[in-house]
Design a protein around this motif. Structure first.
Motif, PDB file in Angstrom:
ATOM      1  N   SER A 329       0.840  -1.197   0.000  1.00 41.22           N
ATOM      2  CA  SER A 329       0.000   0.000   0.000  1.00 41.22           C
ATOM      3  C   SER A 329       0.878   1.252   0.000  1.00 41.22           C
ATOM      4  O   SER A 329       0.595   2.220  -0.703  1.00 41.22           O
ATOM      5  N   ASN A 330       1.982   1.226   0.779  1.00 42.95           N
ATOM      6  CA  ASN A 330       2.907   2.379   0.764  1.00 42.95           C
ATOM      7  C   ASN A 330       3.525   2.561  -0.612  1.00 42.95           C
ATOM      8  O   ASN A 330       3.620   3.679  -1.122  1.00 42.95           O
ATOM      9  N   ALA A 331       3.975   1.437  -1.212  1.00 39.37           N
ATOM     10  CA  ALA A 331       4.630   1.526  -2.522  1.00 39.37           C
ATOM     11  C   ALA A 331       3.678   2.166  -3.530  1.00 39.37           C
ATOM     12  O   ALA A 331       4.071   3.027  -4.324  1.00 39.37           O
ATOM     13  N   VAL A 332       2.406   1.763  -3.480  1.00 43.89           N
ATOM     14  CA  VAL A 332       1.426   2.304  -4.430  1.00 43.89           C
ATOM     15  C   VAL A 332       1.148   3.775  -4.109  1.00 43.89           C
ATOM     16  O   VAL A 332       1.096   4.619  -4.998  1.00 43.89           O
ATOM     17  N   LYS A 333       1.037   4.078  -2.769  1.00 44.07           N
ATOM     18  CA  LYS A 333       0.715   5.450  -2.360  1.00 44.07           C
ATOM     19  C   LYS A 333       1.805   6.432  -2.776  1.00 44.07           C
ATOM     20  O   LYS A 333       1.525   7.532  -3.218  1.00 44.07           O
ATOM     21  N   TYR A 334       3.061   6.031  -2.576  1.00 43.19           N
ATOM     22  CA  TYR A 334       4.152   6.982  -2.787  1.00 43.19           C
ATOM     23  C   TYR A 334       4.824   6.828  -4.147  1.00 43.19           C
ATOM     24  O   TYR A 334       5.944   7.291  -4.330  1.00 43.19           O
ATOM     25  N   THR A 335       4.162   6.147  -5.089  1.00 43.75           N
ATOM     26  CA  THR A 335       4.719   6.007  -6.438  1.00 43.75           C
ATOM     27  C   THR A 335       3.705   6.581  -7.435  1.00 43.75           C
ATOM     28  O   THR A 335       2.525   6.218  -7.375  1.00 43.75           O
ATOM     29  N   ARG A 357       9.722  -3.326  -4.008  1.00 45.57           N
ATOM     30  CA  ARG A 357      10.555  -2.253  -4.566  1.00 45.57           C
ATOM     31  C   ARG A 357       9.670  -1.322  -5.377  1.00 45.57           C
ATOM     32  O   ARG A 357       8.768  -1.795  -6.080  1.00 45.57           O
ATOM     33  N   ASP A 358       9.905  -0.035  -5.263  1.00 45.03           N
ATOM     34  CA  ASP A 358       9.139   0.891  -6.096  1.00 45.03           C
ATOM     35  C   ASP A 358      10.059   1.948  -6.684  1.00 45.03           C
ATOM     36  O   ASP A 358      11.195   2.112  -6.238  1.00 45.03           O
ATOM     37  N   THR A 359       9.550   2.621  -7.707  1.00 45.25           N
ATOM     38  CA  THR A 359      10.353   3.674  -8.342  1.00 45.25           C
ATOM     39  C   THR A 359       9.729   5.032  -7.999  1.00 45.25           C
ATOM     40  O   THR A 359       9.706   5.940  -8.820  1.00 45.25           O
ATOM     41  N   ARG A 377       6.157  10.436  10.034  1.00 43.45           N
ATOM     42  CA  ARG A 377       5.929  10.590   8.595  1.00 43.45           C
ATOM     43  C   ARG A 377       6.996  11.509   8.035  1.00 43.45           C
ATOM     44  O   ARG A 377       7.374  12.488   8.675  1.00 43.45           O
ATOM     45  N   VAL A 378       7.462  11.195   6.821  1.00 44.02           N
ATOM     46  CA  VAL A 378       8.461  12.054   6.184  1.00 44.02           C
ATOM     47  C   VAL A 378       7.785  13.366   5.803  1.00 44.02           C
ATOM     48  O   VAL A 378       8.308  14.447   6.039  1.00 44.02           O
ATOM     49  N   ASP A 379       6.606  13.266   5.224  1.00 43.78           N
ATOM     50  CA  ASP A 379       5.864  14.456   4.808  1.00 43.78           C
ATOM     51  C   ASP A 379       4.428  14.261   5.327  1.00 43.78           C
ATOM     52  O   ASP A 379       3.618  13.573   4.697  1.00 43.78           O
ATOM     53  N   ARG A 382       1.447  15.119   3.042  1.00 45.91           N
ATOM     54  CA  ARG A 382       1.270  14.187   1.921  1.00 45.91           C
ATOM     55  C   ARG A 382       0.658  12.871   2.411  1.00 45.91           C
ATOM     56  O   ARG A 382      -0.256  12.327   1.800  1.00 45.91           O
ATOM     57  N   SER A 383       1.211  12.386   3.551  1.00 46.33           N
ATOM     58  CA  SER A 383       0.716  11.116   4.084  1.00 46.33           C
ATOM     59  C   SER A 383      -0.774  11.216   4.396  1.00 46.33           C
ATOM     60  O   SER A 383      -1.555  10.319   4.070  1.00 46.33           O
ATOM     61  N   ARG A 384      -1.171  12.339   5.078  1.00 48.28           N
ATOM     62  CA  ARG A 384      -2.594  12.503   5.448  1.00 48.28           C
ATOM     63  C   ARG A 384      -3.455  12.585   4.205  1.00 48.28           C
ATOM     64  O   ARG A 384      -4.514  11.963   4.121  1.00 48.28           O
ATOM     65  N   GLY A 387      -4.249   9.428   2.839  1.00 48.41           N
ATOM     66  CA  GLY A 387      -5.027   8.541   3.722  1.00 48.41           C
ATOM     67  C   GLY A 387      -4.170   7.677   4.618  1.00 48.41           C
ATOM     68  O   GLY A 387      -4.648   6.676   5.154  1.00 48.41           O
ATOM     69  N   GLY A 388      -2.890   8.057   4.828  1.00 48.98           N
ATOM     70  CA  GLY A 388      -2.011   7.241   5.684  1.00 48.98           C
ATOM     71  C   GLY A 388      -2.273   7.494   7.157  1.00 48.98           C
ATOM     72  O   GLY A 388      -2.575   8.613   7.555  1.00 48.98           O
ATOM     73  N   SER A 389      -2.146   6.445   7.973  1.00 48.98           N
ATOM     74  CA  SER A 389      -2.359   6.604   9.419  1.00 48.98           C
ATOM     75  C   SER A 389      -1.039   6.885  10.123  1.00 48.98           C
ATOM     76  O   SER A 389      -1.022   7.268  11.287  1.00 48.98           O
ATOM     77  N   GLY A 390       0.081   6.665   9.446  1.00 52.68           N
ATOM     78  CA  GLY A 390       1.392   6.846  10.099  1.00 52.68           C
ATOM     79  C   GLY A 390       1.767   5.653  10.960  1.00 52.68           C
ATOM     80  O   GLY A 390       2.733   5.697  11.715  1.00 52.68           O
ATOM     81  N   LEU A 391       0.995   4.572  10.836  1.00 48.84           N
ATOM     82  CA  LEU A 391       1.248   3.397  11.696  1.00 48.84           C
ATOM     83  C   LEU A 391       1.660   2.163  10.892  1.00 48.84           C
ATOM     84  O   LEU A 391       2.002   1.138  11.474  1.00 48.84           O
ATOM     85  N   GLY A 392       1.590   2.279   9.567  1.00 49.49           N
ATOM     86  CA  GLY A 392       1.815   1.110   8.711  1.00 49.49           C
ATOM     87  C   GLY A 392       3.149   0.422   8.969  1.00 49.49           C
ATOM     88  O   GLY A 392       3.202  -0.799   9.180  1.00 49.49           O
ATOM     89  N   LEU A 393       4.230   1.204   8.991  1.00 49.90           N
ATOM     90  CA  LEU A 393       5.546   0.575   9.145  1.00 49.90           C
ATOM     91  C   LEU A 393       5.782   0.093  10.584  1.00 49.90           C
ATOM     92  O   LEU A 393       6.544  -0.846  10.799  1.00 49.90           O
ATOM     93  N   ALA A 394       5.100   0.738  11.559  1.00 45.80           N
ATOM     94  CA  ALA A 394       5.191   0.242  12.952  1.00 45.80           C
ATOM     95  C   ALA A 394       4.557  -1.144  13.017  1.00 45.80           C
ATOM     96  O   ALA A 394       5.083  -2.058  13.680  1.00 45.80           O
TER      97      ALA A 394
HETATM   98  P1  ADP Z   1       1.808   6.236   6.415  1.00 48.77           P
HETATM   99  O1  ADP Z   1       0.482   5.747   6.828  1.00 48.77           O
HETATM  100  O2  ADP Z   1       1.993   7.701   6.636  1.00 48.77           O
HETATM  101  O3  ADP Z   1       2.189   5.773   5.054  1.00 48.77           O
HETATM  102  P2  ADP Z   1       3.816   4.408   7.370  1.00 48.77           P
HETATM  103  O4  ADP Z   1       4.206   4.026   8.752  1.00 48.77           O
HETATM  104  O5  ADP Z   1       3.339   3.334   6.481  1.00 48.77           O
HETATM  105  O6  ADP Z   1       2.790   5.577   7.500  1.00 48.77           O
HETATM  106  O7  ADP Z   1       5.074   5.069   6.692  1.00 48.77           O
HETATM  107  C1  ADP Z   1       5.776   6.091   7.382  1.00 48.77           C
HETATM  108  C2  ADP Z   1       6.334   7.112   6.410  1.00 48.77           C
HETATM  109  O8  ADP Z   1       7.343   6.491   5.611  1.00 48.77           O
HETATM  110  C3  ADP Z   1       5.322   7.594   5.422  1.00 48.77           C
HETATM  111  O9  ADP Z   1       4.632   8.707   5.927  1.00 48.77           O
HETATM  112  C4  ADP Z   1       6.182   7.974   4.236  1.00 48.77           C
HETATM  113  O10 ADP Z   1       6.667   9.299   4.387  1.00 48.77           O
HETATM  114  C5  ADP Z   1       7.359   7.024   4.309  1.00 48.77           C
HETATM  115  N1  ADP Z   1       7.227   5.900   3.362  1.00 48.77           N
HETATM  116  C6  ADP Z   1       6.784   4.657   3.630  1.00 48.77           C
HETATM  117  N2  ADP Z   1       6.830   3.856   2.553  1.00 48.77           N
HETATM  118  C7  ADP Z   1       7.307   4.635   1.535  1.00 48.77           C
HETATM  119  C8  ADP Z   1       7.607   4.406   0.155  1.00 48.77           C
HETATM  120  N3  ADP Z   1       7.426   3.205  -0.427  1.00 48.77           N
HETATM  121  N4  ADP Z   1       8.094   5.443  -0.562  1.00 48.77           N
HETATM  122  C9  ADP Z   1       8.315   6.644   0.017  1.00 48.77           C
HETATM  123  N5  ADP Z   1       8.056   6.930   1.313  1.00 48.77           N
HETATM  124  C10 ADP Z   1       7.565   5.938   2.058  1.00 48.77           C
END
Ligand code: ADP
Length: 442
Positions: A329-335, A357-359, A377-379, A382-384, A387-394
């Motif tokens: 979902s992150n790869a699709v969101k941020y690509t 892997r994403d480009t 969140r990095v940005d 953008r994440s909000r 629709g990102g919760s900021g919890l995905g990678l945790a």
């Molecule tokens: P979010 O719900 O904001 O995506 P995550 O915990 O999944 O929260 O990811 C934390 C942050 O890591 C994201 O806000 C985003 O800035 C960065 N990130 C995660 N996956 C990617 C990715 N594939 N490409 C670029 N940035 C990413």
């Protein structure tokens, strides 16, 4: 040679010379020389006996008053003795200080030999783990603390940050952390023990609070979302109200996502109701997930699936599914739509590896160490917006931890990212015979 040594030789030379002269004068050279040498030897033996007596009684006897080389010998022995006394006192002081410190230390410390046999421990450890000096010294510590996680930790030294064990001393209400400090030669190891009961209670209170609060928020939110859905579908709704209602509905969906993710994280953190480990067909799971994603409205133009292994993985299917779903979902969101995403599964002698892997946007190096923190969140904007919760990678990190796996992130800003999950080799299983023959799909 010291000046005293030269003086002794000179004196002996003079005495022998005079004796020779007298011997020549009286015509009894040999007899005079023999007599002088006998007197000289007697004097040396007397000196030797005095020194010997002094050496064996030097704690109570003052140094004998001697001349020449003997005086030098007595002085050297005295100096060596004083230096030894000084070092002995110094070491005794250090030892006393060390004992005082180890008694006062808030941590427990156990010194272990190469076979994990107990060589020494401080009083804190005896109070916590019930070790007794007379009874337990020399015993292997795994015979006294038998928890399997502790035994594994002693054997492998992993995880590097140590282990936390419940009821290590027999009292189930207490938690202790164990951390091994190894020396290079591994001859001696110091085991540091800490009472983490309080920290553990606070952490579980925090976890319970988050889980309960999320749970309590669920029902009112369902009601609000229901009314908002009804309002949004109502043809008679004043057009001026439509945009705010749609925005409220969007925000309600976001809140629901955050609550769902918080609940999932709480579930992962608690050890209760842990899903059972079973063999999971990773190739089949990834194929299905790819198909589902490509059937959705927002999907990448290209989603490649590379299955370089047909091996299965021992683990909780729901956890592994959640890991891949979050990474995908992150790869699709941020690509951007014109970018590509690749899913890959392979195994080698180190274990099983699952990579997404994403480009896409990529991540600057300074953010990488904090990515798996909750709500990092990095940005944020953008994440909000996406629709990102900021919890995905945790969630990904916790789900992997439960499988002894680690997440590796490689990323370059503007060029894309690769998130790789490395599973330990013990979890990789050969595919059952009927499913052999990896499917390639792209
Ligand atoms: P979010 O719900 O904001 O995506 P995550 O915990 O999944 O929260 O990811 C934390 C942050 O890591 C994201 O806000 C985003 O800035 C960065 N990130 C995660 N996956 C990617 C990715 N594939 N490409 C670029 N940035 C990413």
């Amino acid at each position: 040679m010291s000046p005293a040594g030269w003086g002794t030789i000179l004196r002996l030379g003079v005495v022998l010379f005079v004796a020779l002269l007298i011997g020549l004068i009286i015509g009894r050279t040999a007899a005079v020389l023999a007599m002088v040498l006998a007197i000289y030897l007697t004097a040396q033996i007397v000196n030797l006996l005095r020194v010997e007596y002094w050496l064996s009684h030097r704690r109570i006897e003052a140094a004998p008053d001697m001349r020449g080389s003997w005086a030098e010998v007595v002085a050297i022995v005295g100096r060596i003795d004083r230096r030894k006394q000084y070092h002995k006192a110094h070491v005794t002081d250090l030892l006393r200080e060390f004992r005082r410190l180890t008694h006062a230390m808030p941590e427990g410390a156990v010194l272990l030999g190469p076979e994990h046999e107990i060589l020494w421990f401080n009083p804190r450890v005896s109070a916590w783990l019930g070790l007794r000096r007379k009874r337990d010294l020399g015993f292997r510590i795994e015979n006294l603390v038998r928890h399997p996680d502790f035994v594994d930790y002693l054997r492998t030294g992993l995880p590097a940050e140590g282990v936390v064990i419940q009821g290590a001393g027999g009292d189930r209400s207490r938690w202790f952390s164990f951390h091994l400090v190894r020396t290079d030669e591994k001859l001696r190891q110091l085991l540091i023990v800490r009472d983490v009961t309080q920290e553990h209670r606070l952490a579980s209170m925090r976890k319970d609070f988050v889980a309960n609060a999320s749970h309590e928020l669920c029902s009112p939110l369902t009601v609000i979302s229901g009314y908002l859905d009804t309002l949004a579908d109502d043809e008679a709704l004043d057009p001026a109200w439509r945009p705010p209602v749609m925005e409220m509905r969007r925000q309600a969906v976001r809140m629901q996502t955050i609550i769902d993710d918080l609940l999932e994280l709480s579930k992962l953190e608690s050890n209760d109701n842990r899903p059972e480990d079973r063999p999971v067909d990773i190739a089949a799971m990834l194929t299905l997930m790819r198909r589902d994603l490509m059937a959705q409205e927002h999907h990448p133009r290209e989603l490649t699936l590379r299955l370089d292994s047909d091996a299965w993985l021992e683990g909780a299917e729901s956890d592994i599914h959640s890991v891949v779903a979050n990474l995908l979902s992150n790869a699709v969101k941020y690509t951007p739509p014109e970018g590509t995403v690749e899913l890959r599964w392979w195994t080698d002698e180190l274990g099983g590896h699952l990579a997404v892997r994403d480009t896409g946007a990529g991540i600057a190096a300074e953010h990488l160490p904090r990515l798996t923190e909750r709500f990092y969140r990095v940005d944020s904007g953008r994440s909000r917006e996406l629709g990102g919760s900021g919890l995905g990678l945790a969630i990904v990190k916790h789900a992997l931890q439960r499988h002894g796996a680690v997440l590796e992130v490689q990323s370059e800003e503007g060029r894309g990212s690769t998130f790789t999950c490395h599973f330990p080799v013990q979890r990789v299983l050969p595919a059952p015979v009927q499913t052999r023959g990896a499917k390639q799909d792209s």
